[in-house]
Design an enzyme around this catalytic site. Structure first.
Site, PDB file in Angstrom:
ATOM      1  N   VAL A   1       2.603  -5.858  -1.376  1.00 31.09           N
ATOM      2  CA  VAL A   1       1.087  -5.943  -1.751  1.00 31.09           C
ATOM      3  C   VAL A   1       0.612  -4.467  -0.627  1.00 31.09           C
ATOM      4  CG1 VAL A   1      -1.048  -6.761  -1.522  1.00 31.09           C
ATOM      5  CG2 VAL A   1       0.832  -8.083  -1.962  1.00 31.09           C
TER       6      VAL A   1
ATOM      7  N   LYS B   1      -3.328 -16.440   1.134  1.00 31.14           N
ATOM      8  CA  LYS B   1      -3.878 -17.673   0.959  1.00 31.14           C
ATOM      9  C   LYS B   1      -3.721 -18.954   1.952  1.00 31.14           C
ATOM     10  CE  LYS B   1      -0.187 -16.530  -1.746  1.00 31.14           C
ATOM     11  NZ  LYS B   1       0.306 -15.950  -2.850  1.00 31.14           N
TER      12      LYS B   1
ATOM     13  N   GLU C   1     -10.227 -12.136  -2.254  1.00 35.57           N
ATOM     14  CA  GLU C   1     -10.087 -12.204  -3.857  1.00 35.57           C
ATOM     15  C   GLU C   1      -8.727 -12.198  -4.135  1.00 35.57           C
ATOM     16  OE1 GLU C   1     -10.891 -12.934  -7.015  1.00 35.57           O
ATOM     17  OE2 GLU C   1     -12.570 -11.799  -6.759  1.00 35.57           O
TER      18      GLU C   1
ATOM     19  N   ILE D   1      -6.396 -12.239 -10.887  1.00 31.61           N
ATOM     20  CA  ILE D   1      -7.679 -12.791 -11.894  1.00 31.61           C
ATOM     21  C   ILE D   1      -8.696 -12.862 -10.735  1.00 31.61           C
ATOM     22  CG2 ILE D   1      -8.689 -14.778 -12.924  1.00 31.61           C
ATOM     23  CD1 ILE D   1      -5.613 -15.669 -13.485  1.00 31.61           C
TER      24      ILE D   1
ATOM     25  N   ASP E   1       1.803 -23.640  -2.324  1.00 36.47           N
ATOM     26  CA  ASP E   1       1.205 -22.496  -2.720  1.00 36.47           C
ATOM     27  C   ASP E   1       0.010 -22.850  -3.712  1.00 36.47           C
ATOM     28  OD1 ASP E   1       1.107 -19.095  -2.967  1.00 36.47           O
ATOM     29  OD2 ASP E   1       1.271 -19.877  -4.835  1.00 36.47           O
TER      30      ASP E   1
ATOM     31  N   LYS F   1      -4.338 -22.314  -2.827  1.00 34.37           N
ATOM     32  CA  LYS F   1      -5.363 -21.841  -3.764  1.00 34.37           C
ATOM     33  C   LYS F   1      -6.321 -22.725  -4.155  1.00 34.37           C
ATOM     34  CE  LYS F   1      -1.570 -18.583  -5.305  1.00 34.37           C
ATOM     35  NZ  LYS F   1      -0.528 -18.518  -6.160  1.00 34.37           N
TER      36      LYS F   1
HETATM   37  N1  LIG Z   1       3.508 -10.543  -3.458  1.00 32.60           N
HETATM   38  C1  LIG Z   1       2.662 -10.969  -4.210  1.00 32.60           C
HETATM   39  O1  LIG Z   1       2.660 -11.026  -5.400  1.00 32.60           O
HETATM   40  C2  LIG Z   1       1.202 -11.416  -3.646  1.00 32.60           C
HETATM   41  C3  LIG Z   1       0.155 -12.057  -4.411  1.00 32.60           C
HETATM   42  C4  LIG Z   1      -0.890 -12.635  -4.258  1.00 32.60           C
HETATM   43  C5  LIG Z   1      -1.040 -12.643  -2.640  1.00 32.60           C
HETATM   44  N2  LIG Z   1      -0.027 -12.085  -1.769  1.00 32.60           N
HETATM   45  C6  LIG Z   1      -0.103 -12.404  -0.237  1.00 32.60           C
HETATM   46  O2  LIG Z   1      -0.227 -11.077   0.326  1.00 32.60           O
HETATM   47  C7  LIG Z   1       0.319 -10.969   1.699  1.00 32.60           C
HETATM   48  C8  LIG Z   1       1.512 -10.102   1.737  1.00 32.60           C
HETATM   49  O3  LIG Z   1       2.569 -10.410   0.879  1.00 32.60           O
HETATM   50  P1  LIG Z   1       3.721  -9.537   0.391  1.00 32.60           P
HETATM   51  O4  LIG Z   1       4.448  -9.886  -0.830  1.00 32.60           O
HETATM   52  O5  LIG Z   1       3.232  -8.021   0.366  1.00 32.60           O
HETATM   53  O6  LIG Z   1       4.464  -9.540   1.716  1.00 32.60           O
HETATM   54  P2  LIG Z   1       6.002  -8.616   2.097  1.00 32.60           P
HETATM   55  O7  LIG Z   1       6.099  -7.859   1.102  1.00 32.60           O
HETATM   56  O8  LIG Z   1       6.873  -9.698   2.878  1.00 32.60           O
HETATM   57  O9  LIG Z   1       5.309  -7.845   3.238  1.00 32.60           O
HETATM   58  C9  LIG Z   1       4.969  -8.268   4.492  1.00 32.60           C
HETATM   59  C10 LIG Z   1       4.636  -7.056   5.204  1.00 32.60           C
HETATM   60  O10 LIG Z   1       4.110  -7.555   6.682  1.00 32.60           O
HETATM   61  C11 LIG Z   1       4.749  -6.640   7.580  1.00 32.60           C
HETATM   62  N3  LIG Z   1       4.904  -7.686   8.714  1.00 32.60           N
HETATM   63  C12 LIG Z   1       5.631  -8.869   8.990  1.00 32.60           C
HETATM   64  N4  LIG Z   1       5.226  -9.385  10.147  1.00 32.60           N
HETATM   65  C13 LIG Z   1       4.823  -8.403  10.625  1.00 32.60           C
HETATM   66  C14 LIG Z   1       4.415  -8.248  12.263  1.00 32.60           C
HETATM   67  N5  LIG Z   1       4.806  -8.868  13.095  1.00 32.60           N
HETATM   68  N6  LIG Z   1       3.906  -6.913  12.657  1.00 32.60           N
HETATM   69  C15 LIG Z   1       3.488  -6.092  11.495  1.00 32.60           C
HETATM   70  N7  LIG Z   1       3.958  -6.064  10.308  1.00 32.60           N
HETATM   71  C16 LIG Z   1       4.429  -6.975   9.989  1.00 32.60           C
HETATM   72  C17 LIG Z   1       6.403  -6.420   6.983  1.00 32.60           C
HETATM   73  O11 LIG Z   1       6.854  -5.340   7.630  1.00 32.60           O
HETATM   74  P3  LIG Z   1       8.351  -4.551   7.271  1.00 32.60           P
HETATM   75  O12 LIG Z   1       7.907  -4.029   5.823  1.00 32.60           O
HETATM   76  O13 LIG Z   1       8.415  -3.430   8.494  1.00 32.60           O
HETATM   77  O14 LIG Z   1       9.173  -5.877   7.439  1.00 32.60           O
HETATM   78  C18 LIG Z   1       5.852  -5.937   5.550  1.00 32.60           C
HETATM   79  O15 LIG Z   1       5.425  -4.666   5.496  1.00 32.60           O
HETATM   80  C19 LIG Z   1       0.719 -12.662   1.859  1.00 32.60           C
HETATM   81  O16 LIG Z   1      -0.140 -13.059   2.417  1.00 32.60           O
HETATM   82  C20 LIG Z   1       1.187 -13.134   0.491  1.00 32.60           C
HETATM   83  O17 LIG Z   1       0.797 -14.489   0.365  1.00 32.60           O
HETATM   84  C21 LIG Z   1       1.319 -11.663  -2.084  1.00 32.60           C
END
Ligand SMILES: NC(=O)c1ccc[n+]([C@@H]2O[C@H](COP(=O)([O-])OP(=O)(O)OC[C@H]3O[C@@H](n4cnc5c(N)ncnc54)[C@H](OP(=O)(O)O)[C@@H]3O)[C@@H](O)[C@H]2O)c1
Length: 434
Positions: free
Chosen positions: A17, A109, A133, A140, A205, A209
């Site tokens: 994200v 979430k 959001e 959505i 999950d 939501k």
């Molecule tokens: N992916 C989706 O489609 C989606 C959809 C809706 C909502 N979300 C929500 O959006 C959020 C992020 O999701 P994501 O899929 O982008 O996760 P992700 O790909 O796992 O990315 C997490 C990021 O957080 C960083 N991080 C983790 N621990 C950390 C720490 N202690 N200090 C600093 N940085 C740290 C990681 O660093 P590194 O890159 O260096 O490891 C990575 O860049 C979550 O809350 C998820 O529920 C995601």
């Protein structure tokens, strides 16, 4: 002429994200500047691994090893929390941001479902915005719809397909006739399911939501613990085939409803009739349906996850802040949110699909019918496929509406009958008419 100050962002988390957000902001910079009458600028970022090439230009952007320090100290108006997790770093980041008077935008979430009311109170006290959001149904704009577009209505019911992984697996099971476990492996290989899929397939999950949607729609404090949760692991290819034959689709739904006994919040597989709009939402798509007293029924459908849709939702929150809009996080001042009053699941009143594996011998159906009669569960239909004297065969029963407590007692007694060779499988039949 004074040039308006840019809106400065510090982004915590550069994963799917976070990087999606940076790309969108870069590609749409000119459009967003016109829409907000000011630029949106990323001034600081934080992630775990500083050395990783993330395919975006971070020159001129301050790097913080500690996202908490960044939240309290960066040259930023808004802290965008895209790390994830209900506690720990993500919560600390949001709290530090609010304490330092910075607005918070999050896609988390789990965090909002567990600590949303408390964070909203803190944000309100500090006079800063808390927007989320992207935390519900990805791209959505349902949070905005509930906070703004539907503000003239009391929403009596909200339900939806809130987890794309489950919807993908259930759709693929129907199309291919294959079992859950095979499709889960495939979803993981395609990147639709996490290595640890339990949050998705066990319904957690979707429950996160739903808890958020319930608060927004019903004006109650967020109450994740009040959600009854069942996942899709026990749905079999046989159930999907029987559902087809009976004119249903099986969907994992999150449903919240006002009742005289409190707010009903539940996530579980449902049989939905083919003529309901939600029956045809397939694959990784999400959908949310709201019933409001003046507007009637509204249906929202779109992609519930992925870099683009999620970043799109994060940007909608940022645009609001850039334009100077500050709305109550849960559509009401926090002092007006009612303590959640959950309707116990035993009180649920609905129809049921039950699949039994019974030894094919005389008298079995009479035994099952006797239990249903004793527990005052009225049968609507019964299907038996195949004959194999002395061998187990599936028998499917659908019931008229009854109390969950009666159904649960009946299933427990039926499961104890000698002729029943595996625990009865039950799926609730959801009546989606208003
Ligand atoms: N992916 C989706 O489609 C989606 C959809 C809706 C909502 N979300 C929500 O959006 C959020 C992020 O999701 P994501 O899929 O982008 O996760 P992700 O790909 O796992 O990315 C997490 C990021 O957080 C960083 N991080 C983790 N621990 C950390 C720490 N202690 N200090 C600093 N940085 C740290 C990681 O660093 P590194 O890159 O260096 O490891 C990575 O860049 C979550 O809350 C998820 O529920 C995601």
């Amino acid at each position: 002429m004074t040039i308006p100050l840019p809106l400065k962002l510090a982004v915590a988390g550069l994963g799917t994200v976070g990087i999606g957000l940076l790309r969108l902001l870069e590609q749409q910079a000119a459009l967003l500047e016109i829409r907000c009458s000011r630029r949106i600028e990323v001034t600081a970022v934080s992630a775990r691994d500083r050395t990783r090439d993330r395919g975006v230009d971070l020159s001129g952007v301050a790097w913080f090893d500690s996202p908490e320090t960044m939240a309290g100290n960066a040259d930023a108006d808004v802290i965008v929390e895209l790390i994830g997790g209900e506690n720990g770093v993500a919560k600390d980041v949001c709290e530090a941001a609010i304490a330092s008077g910075r607005a918070v935008v999050t896609a988390n979430k789990a965090l909002v479902a567990h600590h949303g009311t408390e964070l909203a109170r803190a944000a309100e006290k500090a006079g800063v915005t808390l927007n989320y959001e992207a935390a519900v149904a990805g791209g959505i704009p349902i949070v905005k719809a509930l906070r703004e577009g539907l503000a003239g209505n009391r929403v009596s019911r909200i339900y939806g397909i809130l987890n794309g992984t489950c919807n993908y697996i259930l759709s693929a099971m129907r199309e291919s006739g294959r079992e859950f476990s095979e499709l889960l492996d495939e979803a993981q290989a395609l990147g639709y399911a996490e290595a640890d899929p339990s949050f998705d397939v066990d319904g957690i999950d979707a429950a996160h939501k739903l808890a958020i949607l319930t608060s927004l729609a019903m004006g109650s404090e967020v109450d994740f613990d009040g959600v009854h949760i069942e996942g899709i692991r026990h749905v079999s290819a046989q159930d999907i085939a029987f559902a087809d034959e009976l004119g249903f689709r099986i969907k994992l739904l999150g449903i919240a409803r006002r009742t005289v006994d409190g707010i009903e919040q539940r996530v579980h597989p449902c049989m939905v009739r083919l003529n309901s709009p939600i029956a045809h939402v397939e694959g990784v798509y999400n959908a949310v349906v709201t019933d409001g007293e003046f507007v009637g029924t509204c249906v929202f459908e779109g992609k519930g996850a992925g870099a683009g849709p999620t970043a799109s939702a994060v940007v909608a929150d940022l645009v609001d802040i850039a334009r100077g809009a500050r709305l109550p996080a849960f559509a009401l001042p926090t002092s007006e949110l009612t303590p959640s009053c959950t309707m116990p699941m035993d009180e649920h009143y609905g129809a049921y699909y039950v699949r039994l594996m019974v030894v094919d011998r005389p008298g079995v159906i009479a035994d099952v019918s006797a239990v249903l009669r004793d527990e005052q569960v009225s049968m609507e239909s019964m299907l038996q496929r195949g004959r194999a004297p002395g061998e187990p065969v599936p028998v499917v029963i659908t019931t008229h509406e009854t109390r969950e407590a009666s159904m649960a007692r009946a299933l427990s007694r039926i499961g104890e009958l000698d002729s029943i060779v595996e625990p009865p499988r039950m799926i609730r039949i959801e009546s989606l008419e208003r």
